[in-house]
Design an enzyme around this catalytic site. Structure first.
Site, short mmCIF file in Angstrom:
data_model
loop_
_atom_site.label_atom_id
_atom_site.label_comp_id
_atom_site.label_asym_id
_atom_site.label_seq_id
_atom_site.Cartn_x
_atom_site.Cartn_y
_atom_site.Cartn_z
N ASP A 112 0.88 -1.17 0.00
CA ASP A 112 0.00 0.00 0.00
C ASP A 112 0.92 1.24 0.00
O ASP A 112 2.12 1.11 0.29
CB ASP A 112 -0.85 -0.09 1.28
CG ASP A 112 -1.59 1.18 1.59
OD1 ASP A 112 -2.32 1.65 0.72
OD2 ASP A 112 -1.42 1.71 2.71
N ASP A 114 0.04 5.20 1.05
CA ASP A 114 -0.07 6.16 2.17
C ASP A 114 -0.12 5.44 3.51
O ASP A 114 -0.92 4.52 3.71
CB ASP A 114 -1.34 7.01 2.01
CG ASP A 114 -1.20 7.98 0.86
OD1 ASP A 114 -0.61 9.04 1.03
OD2 ASP A 114 -1.68 7.64 -0.26
N ASP A 305 -2.05 -0.27 5.73
CA ASP A 305 -2.40 0.34 7.02
C ASP A 305 -3.87 0.69 7.16
O ASP A 305 -4.30 1.13 8.23
CB ASP A 305 -1.60 1.64 7.21
CG ASP A 305 -2.12 2.74 6.31
OD1 ASP A 305 -2.37 2.47 5.12
OD2 ASP A 305 -2.33 3.87 6.79
O1 LIG Z 1 -4.50 3.08 -0.31
P1 LIG Z 1 -3.58 4.20 0.09
O2 LIG Z 1 -2.37 4.31 -0.78
O3 LIG Z 1 -3.22 4.13 1.55
O4 LIG Z 1 -4.45 5.51 -0.13
C1 LIG Z 1 -5.53 5.84 0.75
C2 LIG Z 1 -5.76 7.33 0.73
O5 LIG Z 1 -4.46 7.90 0.97
C3 LIG Z 1 -4.36 9.32 0.90
O6 LIG Z 1 -4.98 9.89 2.05
C4 LIG Z 1 -4.35 9.52 3.27
O7 LIG Z 1 -3.00 10.04 3.29
C5 LIG Z 1 -2.93 11.50 3.27
C6 LIG Z 1 -1.46 11.87 3.19
O8 LIG Z 1 -0.73 11.36 4.26
C7 LIG Z 1 -3.63 12.07 4.49
O9 LIG Z 1 -3.60 13.49 4.45
C8 LIG Z 1 -5.10 11.59 4.51
O10 LIG Z 1 -5.73 12.02 5.70
C9 LIG Z 1 -5.15 10.05 4.43
O11 LIG Z 1 -6.48 9.59 4.33
C10 LIG Z 1 -4.93 9.83 -0.39
O12 LIG Z 1 -4.87 11.24 -0.40
C11 LIG Z 1 -6.34 9.31 -0.64
O13 LIG Z 1 -6.79 9.75 -1.90
C12 LIG Z 1 -6.28 7.80 -0.63
O14 LIG Z 1 -7.56 7.26 -0.86
#
Ligand SMILES: O=P(O)(O)OC[C@H]1O[C@H](O[C@H]2O[C@H](CO)[C@@H](O)[C@H](O)[C@H]2O)[C@H](O)[C@@H](O)[C@@H]1O
Length: 366
Positions: A112, A114, A305
């Site tokens: 994954d 983020d 995560d």
């Molecule tokens: O599947 P992932 O790669 O984990 O993506 C899930 C979402 O991740 C991002 O948002 C998350 O991370 C951001 C940066 O650290 C944070 O600001 C936010 O609160 C988190 O939810 C991304 O911006 C989303 O579009 C994804 O869906």
């Protein structure tokens, strides 16, 4: 490759070698209290019950950095955490057992983005991955076929990761593409893989994205992110008193789009097509593309995560095969078998895996 060709095998859950004595596979559920509460929240979300209080409670629970979680920790949830760690031990502590389970098997890595490869930050556009993490992922990809599986749209996650030798499954797996650069794992059929099971939704997602941008303007700190096949509405920087208004706005927009559904990640509301496709299906699709459909000589390792990663952990449980690792500092209800606390530990795990594989002369090679 068609969607129809993706088979979800109904295999019995087996026990991987050398791990049974220490902890059962699939791992037991986390603490009943947490599980019951999560089921309640999920039921509310899935039913779209209109119980806004449920949404807000769920929004509060979407990040354990919330003050209440911290207060709960301070109030002595340490024991609960220790119990959780016993059920989901550190993948670093259990490294030898994990690699022992890969004996005679080919490891395929699923990562994954983020919260796994990059730390969670306030601004989604600034979630950069460190150069050292990039080097670790590059080294992993030299030894094992490696895929990034993200909720972000594929182009955006590629711009962060910048490694052309990887597979990418963007938009929660709804946009899959093989490596642009050849590597020793790249087989002709896998290289060309490109799968987009929700293409028909692109215009609808565009409309919803525009509507959400317009309607959430009144909520300071909110941010709408177009992920091509899905939309993220971020509330990490929104004052808590405005969360229910934000949830109201999102739900009101979605009323006109019955083919879209609302789910939740880490301080983000996610709008997605109702199709039966998720990160778990993407994992299966990629394994099949790599020639590992119904194979016993493969060990998929998935590290993530977020709630959306649970779909992939569930698939591993169902296959009775593979290693699910949840990145979390806090006890969470999860289908993963192991845990790592933060991206720095993910990097350490990846580097250990690379080193171990280099030193293991008898490992099957591609
Ligand atoms: O599947 P992932 O790669 O984990 O993506 C899930 C979402 O991740 C991002 O948002 C998350 O991370 C951001 C940066 O650290 C944070 O600001 C936010 O609160 C988190 O939810 C991304 O911006 C989303 O579009 C994804 O869906």
């Amino acid at each position: 490759m068609t969607k129809q060709s993706v088979v979800v095998p109904e295999v019995a859950v087996a026990t991987p070698p050398n791990t049974a004595a220490l902890f059962p596979y699939p791992p037991p559920r986390a603490m009943p209290g947490v599980a019951v509460r999560k089921k309640y929240l999920q039921a509310q979300m899935e039913l779209g019950s209109g119980l806004m209080s449920g949404w807000v409670e769920s929004m509060r629970a979407s990040s354990p950095t919330h003050a209440k979680a911290a207060a709960a920790l301070a109030a002595g949830v340490d024991d609960e955490h220790a119990a959780w760690m016993a059920k989901h031990p550190s993948a670093l502590t259990m490294f030898d057992q994990i690699v022992a389970a890969s004996k005679g098997k080919r490891i395929v890595m699923f990562l994954d983005y983020d919260g796994t490869l990059s730390p969670i930050v306030d601004d989604p556009d600034a979630a950069f991955m460190s150069d050292t993490m990039r080097l670790a992922v590059r080294s992993v990809a030299k030894q094992f076929p490696t895929a990034i599986v993200s909720g972000r749209c594929r182009d955006k996650v590629f711009d962060f990761v910048k490694l052309a030798e990887l597979y990418y499954a963007g938009s929660h797996g709804m946009d899959i593409k093989g490596p642009a650069k050849a590597s020793r794992h790249t087989k002709a059929k896998a290289k060309g893989v490109l799968f987009q099971p929700a293409s028909e939704f692109i215009p609808m997602i565009q409309q919803v994205n525009e509507s959400l941008i317009e309607k959430t303007k009144c909520i300071p700190g909110s941010k709408v992110e177009n992920n091509k096949f899905c939309v993220s509405v971020h509330f990490r920087c929104v004052e808590e008193k405005s969360w229910s208004t934000l949830a109201d706005i999102v739900k009101a927009v979605l009323k006109d789009y019955p083919k879209l559904k609302l789910t939740q990640g880490r301080k983000v509301l996610e709008i997605r097509p109702t199709i039966k496709w998720d990160k778990g299906k993407a994992l299966e699709f990629l394994l099949e593309s790599l020639g590992f459909a119904d194979c016993s000589n493969v060990l998929p390792v998935y590290i993530g995560d977020d709630r959306t990663d649970e779909d992939a952990f569930k698939v591993l449980r169902k296959r009775g095969q593979g290693v699910g690792i949840l990145v979390s500092k806090h006890a969470k209800d999860t289908n993963a078998s192991y845990s790592l606390q933060e991206p720095a530990e993910v990097m350490e795990f990846l580097l250990r895996l690379v080193e171990w594989d280099r030193l293991s002369k008898s490992r099957p090679r591609w």
